[in-house]
Design an enzyme around this catalytic site. Structure first.
Site, mmCIF file in Angstrom:
data_model
loop_
_atom_site.group_PDB
_atom_site.id
_atom_site.type_symbol
_atom_site.label_atom_id
_atom_site.label_comp_id
_atom_site.label_asym_id
_atom_site.label_seq_id
_atom_site.Cartn_x
_atom_site.Cartn_y
_atom_site.Cartn_z
ATOM 1 N N GLN A 27 0.599 -1.109 0.500
ATOM 2 C CA GLN A 27 0.219 0.479 -0.066
ATOM 3 C C GLN A 27 0.712 0.884 0.173
ATOM 4 O OE1 GLN A 27 -3.278 -0.947 -0.203
ATOM 5 N NE2 GLN A 27 -3.349 -2.167 -0.383
ATOM 6 N N ASN B 221 0.328 4.192 1.728
ATOM 7 C CA ASN B 221 1.370 4.873 2.598
ATOM 8 C C ASN B 221 2.491 3.844 3.930
ATOM 9 O OD1 ASN B 221 -0.742 2.762 3.379
ATOM 10 N ND2 ASN B 221 -1.764 3.529 4.542
ATOM 11 N N ARG B 222 2.821 2.749 3.207
ATOM 12 C CA ARG B 222 3.371 1.300 3.519
ATOM 13 C C ARG B 222 2.697 0.907 5.052
ATOM 14 N NH1 ARG B 222 8.356 2.317 2.238
ATOM 15 N NH2 ARG B 222 8.879 4.362 1.001
ATOM 16 N N LEU B 223 1.341 0.856 5.189
ATOM 17 C CA LEU B 223 0.800 -0.144 5.797
ATOM 18 C C LEU B 223 -0.178 -1.237 4.906
ATOM 19 C CD1 LEU B 223 -1.816 2.524 7.835
ATOM 20 C CD2 LEU B 223 0.126 1.396 9.100
#
Length: 228
Positions: free
Chosen positions: A202, A204-206
């Site tokens: 993702q 947003n790095r989540l």
């Protein structure tokens, strides 16, 4: 020097493909079924040139790792099958480390990867013969000529060419023979997974991470979401 290119998936303009997202409730109870689904999607995606390539990691008994890119031959209801020279470095490390290996598939343009941990077993001789007989004549000769992972004398290709010539003479290739047996030191391995993780990146790095675990002696898999 120009700056390195920005990773497309961390760009503010990146929008995840909704068809490639995954939820816990949508996962198959079997990681092998789930993997087959993802692999088929990757194979039908023209952006993914070699969906069956994966990184195979082995190690020595003291924990020194080594990795290489390997081709997945197929996946079945027991595990992941690949082919190798049994005398190669990976073959020797598999034998000396109780068969434990790790695998990683990465489909960059889909922002997906699959990580596998498992123990290896050799496939049956009949199965290895079927794989070997499906290869081209040159590949069959190459299996006999190669001494995978050994040091090549002199560092040039002359020694390799000589090994090929010897194999061709041994099996009368120039006389038209195409019946080449499977070398005793060559065949298939099947990775029997104990852990499989499916990852979707993702912006947003989540990232979405779902891990399948199977306890020893159990038939059913436990599925859990991991924190990114």
């Amino acid at each position: 020097m120009p700056p390195p290119p920005k990773h497309v998936f961390t760009s503010p303009d990146y929008v995840p493909d909704p068809t490639l997202q995954v939820t816990l409730s949508a996962l198959s109870p079997s990681p092998l079924v789930q993997f087959s689904t993802w692999l088929e999607i990757a194979r039908n995606d023209p952006r993914v040139p070699e969906p069956g390539n994966f990184v195979l990691s082995t190690s020595t008994p003291s924990g020194v790792p080594s990795s290489r890119v390997v081709l997945l031959r197929h996946v079945d209801d027991r595990g992941f099958v690949f082919l190798s020279n049994y005398s190669s470095r990976k073959g020797m490390e598999i034998e000396s480390n109780e068969g434990w290996v790790a695998m990683n598939f990465f489909w960059y343009d889909q922002n997906r990867q699959v990580r596998v941990v498992g123990k290896v077993e050799k496939v049956s001789r009949e199965e290895s013969e079927r794989y070997f007989n499906s290869r081209t004549l040159d590949s069959k000769v190459g299996a006999w000529a190669g001494r995978q992972s050994e040091v090549v004398p002199g560092g040039g290709r002359e020694w390799l060419d000589e090994q090929v010539a010897q194999a061709e003479a041994k099996f009368a290739i120039k006389e038209g023979n195409t019946d080449i047996p499977v070398p005793d030191f060559w065949g298939g391995y099947r990775v029997l997974p104990t852990e499989v993780e499916f990852w979707v990146g993702q912006s947003n790095r989540l990232h979405d991470r779902f891990r399948y675990l199977k306890a020893e002696g159990k038939e059913e898999w436990e599925i859990e979401r991991l924190s990114p």
